[in-house]
Design an enzyme around this catalytic site. Sequence first.
Site, mmCIF file in Angstrom:
data_model
loop_
_atom_site.group_PDB
_atom_site.id
_atom_site.type_symbol
_atom_site.label_atom_id
_atom_site.label_comp_id
_atom_site.label_asym_id
_atom_site.label_seq_id
_atom_site.Cartn_x
_atom_site.Cartn_y
_atom_site.Cartn_z
ATOM 1 N N SER A 67 -11.299 -1.053 -0.746
ATOM 2 C CA SER A 67 -10.023 -0.941 -0.026
ATOM 3 C C SER A 67 -10.186 -1.220 1.458
ATOM 4 O O SER A 67 -9.310 -1.800 2.086
ATOM 5 C CB SER A 67 -9.484 0.486 -0.124
ATOM 6 O OG SER A 67 -8.673 0.653 -1.247
ATOM 7 N N HIS B 141 -3.874 6.036 3.425
ATOM 8 C CA HIS B 141 -4.548 4.807 2.997
ATOM 9 C C HIS B 141 -3.888 3.550 3.581
ATOM 10 O O HIS B 141 -4.562 2.671 4.120
ATOM 11 C CB HIS B 141 -4.542 4.770 1.468
ATOM 12 C CG HIS B 141 -5.352 3.686 0.846
ATOM 13 N ND1 HIS B 141 -4.833 2.445 0.554
ATOM 14 C CD2 HIS B 141 -6.642 3.655 0.442
ATOM 15 C CE1 HIS B 141 -5.782 1.701 -0.017
ATOM 16 N NE2 HIS B 141 -6.881 2.411 -0.093
ATOM 17 N N ASP C 194 0.831 -1.209 0.000
ATOM 18 C CA ASP C 194 0.000 0.000 0.000
ATOM 19 C C ASP C 194 0.865 1.258 0.000
ATOM 20 O O ASP C 194 1.968 1.257 -0.558
ATOM 21 C CB ASP C 194 -0.940 -0.049 1.224
ATOM 22 C CG ASP C 194 -2.276 0.613 0.935
ATOM 23 O OD1 ASP C 194 -2.309 1.853 0.843
ATOM 24 O OD2 ASP C 194 -3.284 -0.093 0.790
#
Length: 767
Positions: free
Chosen positions: A548, A212, A145
């Site tokens: 996600s 994220h 990520d």
Amino acid sequence: MRYSTLCYVLFLILFDAFLVESGAAGGEKDGVYIVYMGAATEHGSSKNEHAQLLSSVLKRRKNALVHSYEHGISGFAARLSAAEAKSIAKNPGVVSVFPDPVYQLHTTRSWDFLKYGTDVKIDLSPNSDSNLSSRGNDVIIGILDTGIWPESKSFSDKDMDPIPSSWNGTCVKAQDFNSSNCNRKIIGARSYNGPEDDDDEIVNTPRDMNGHGTHVASTAAGIMVPGASYHGLASGTAKGGSPGSRIAVYRICTPYGCAGSSILAAFSDAIIDGVDILSLSLGSPASRFSDFKEDPIAIGAFHAVENGITVVCSAGNEGPSEKTVSNDAPWILTVAATTIDRRFKSNVVFDKNKVIKGEAINFANIGKSPVHPLIYAKSAKKAGADERDARNCYPDSMDGKKIKGKIVICDNDEDINSYYKMDEVRTLGAIGAVLVDDKKRGDASEFDEFPMTSISSRDAVEIFAYLNSTKNPVATILPTTVVSQYKPAPTVSYFSSRGPSSISRNILKPDIAAPGSNILAAWTAYNGEAATDKTKNIPKFKIMSGTSMACPHVSGLAAEIKSRYPSWSPSAIKSAIMTTASQINNMKGPLTAELGAIATAYDYGAGEISTNRASQPGLVYETTAIDYLNFLCYHGYNKSTIKVISKKVPAGFACPKESKADLISNINYPSIAVFNLTGKHSRSITRTLTNVAGGGETTYSVTIEAPTGLTVTVSPTRLQFTKNGQRLSYHIIFTPTVSSLQKDMFGSITWTNKKFNVRAPFVVGGR
Ligand SMILES: *[C@@H]1O[C@H](CO)[C@@H](O)[C@H](O)[C@H]1NC(C)=O
Ligand SMILES: *[C@@H]1O[C@H](CO)[C@@H](O)[C@H](O)[C@H]1NC(C)=O
Ligand SMILES: *[C@@H]1O[C@H](CO)[C@@H](O)[C@H](O)[C@H]1NC(C)=O
Ligand SMILES: *[C@@H]1O[C@H](CO)[C@@H](O)[C@H](O)[C@H]1NC(C)=O
Ligand SMILES: *[C@@H]1O[C@H](CO)[C@@H](O)[C@H](O)[C@H]1NC(C)=O
Ligand SMILES: *[C@@H]1O[C@H](CO)[C@@H](O)[C@H](O)[C@H]1NC(C)=O
């Protein structure tokens, strides 16, 4: 916004994953190419070998090599011209050569909700262990990520045991990151370059400057953090799916996306590092790849699974259109997103205190009284602009003089990100905005300090009638409050990508669904300029939506199962998660899509994960190495290619004589997809179940749920297991009772003893 421009750009990318699809889609140009050479040899493939192949083509140039893949995967990435790429592709041992693709992140009270909200039938058997989360100590979850914010409380290693001795990874030294940022929770961190971009230097560091990666990692394996909230909203205890598991960070995404060549490098490293689970909350539109051997995620995942690693990926945010699911290779566990029972309310008050329900997150306060002038954006159309653009608050379509100081009502039937609309009305001096949007309300958009909210088109009628009825309409927008125990929940998130798979309809995808709307998890403290933990106003936790967010819920659950059964294969873990899933909501009704239609396996695969039941499946469908090889045969690969791709090809292996796509239905997958059923011809499918419930004799009987228009028979109808590990097969015959199946039909086959229900969904269709 409190964030810098860079952060804001990221923010837009996050919420509109597929807005930017760069990369060398056309292919015929100079740039980074990936040269895929199949499985690495047992001792790792040699960098020399790759360099030799490369130099045989590039006589003079130096520094062409970008990555060399040596563990699990063999191959390399290099800067090449199209002609050079073509020339390399001719070499024996080269499976494929393709331009480096760019992937995007899949984002737009979750665990407790799962445990207590949807598990209508809770397993109370004496062996049941509802305190799974105290385990998980030696399981390692690799997260590919944007990196990690190691100072987050979610990653404290308090009370954790020493790092598992099997760990063979590393904690790199980079800008704002060194070995003291790793601990017994974050046990490794690596970083890779992003997609090539000449304009901007992006720092290569595992430190998360986006948020994220931190969000996803804490959802998978964050420890319990009491008092977590997003600026006071959604307060409670934040907790990952497997709080005892370790995290290995592979930073592969930059603001320009996630380079396929870096993703392969991370897979290769993760295989030698010794991770157990890999979690990828990113992907590419389903239409981007026509074959697995040009999709680095599919390639990397294949070799990870061959090495015993479970690979969990998000399905994508291109729903609700059909055939949008990405990451759909059969060796991947593909995750769809659902809503949870918490909503964020920001109501609109108009006229003399009439109230309309709105949903959004904003921290504005423009008063409770409806005193602000209200205008429909259509009435603020700029001379020469398109009316549809104006009513949608499209940039450069409205007259600033008409909306200054007012609350603007915007339609949302154009496919443009609502953050652009917010920017536009705000720049023009509006003091608030109301979006009319039926689709995205459950995914509470976050407008920070700007008073903006979303209402349904049904409620909008009332506000439009009011606008028509008065000369000086007025309104206000209330700041966000939280609604809990919202019903119905879960529902399949509007944005979640749907099946069938565009590559192979004979594998049912997505596999499973998990919470992905409005998920609270840890966040970066990067303030746009410096890596700091002291900046005021940057929240420690943040609410995000997307598949996600769903993916790491499943990665966490897979880690819990792995910790309990260290010897289980990735496919046994996948089967356990799928056959125990739920198809019921918190009103005891069938699970629906967000807009109300009853959901099908194309929406949620086997259903919503059940954290209680998944650790005790009773029986599992194991997909063996041979199943995957046969899959490749049926998919059209020949024996010589397969021998290069896989290191598990037994001596004497040959593709079945009649290798056609229809036979894919027969690989031992925990769900069933059968196509090409035409006329009244029947099709016979075989499945094999393995007893994993321990010793003792036990008999399962079958229950079939079949749609009208289809006869489904199973034989035998009882399976008697006498010992642990025993495998028994059964046959299913699908016979249409009508001459042509008009649309795909869904059903299920469930094996039950007194303790376990083992359910496999199926889909059947004509041409
Ligand atoms: C689970 O944990 C709770 C509280 O920590 C404890 O009371 C309970 O006995 C535990 N249950 C099992 C099955 O270990
Ligand atoms: C550990 O990693 C190194 C490469 O970094 C590799 O050469 C070695 O074989 C690995 N050891 C194990 C036990 O996997
Ligand atoms: C890591 O970085 C921190 C902060 O810059 C510094 O205080 C520490 O000494 C560094 N540790 C190592 C092992 O380099
Ligand atoms: C408001 O008036 C417009 C025309 O002026 C009309 O098209 C629209 O249907 C009216 N809306 C309502 C809800 O009455
Ligand atoms: C196998 O397939 C590859 C790629 O399509 C092709 O280049 C090769 O010639 C084929 N080999 C055989 C033995 O058919
Ligand atoms: C469906 O059947 C036809 C005729 O038997 C065959 O040519 C075709 O490849 C099949 N399609 C799939 C997807 O299996």
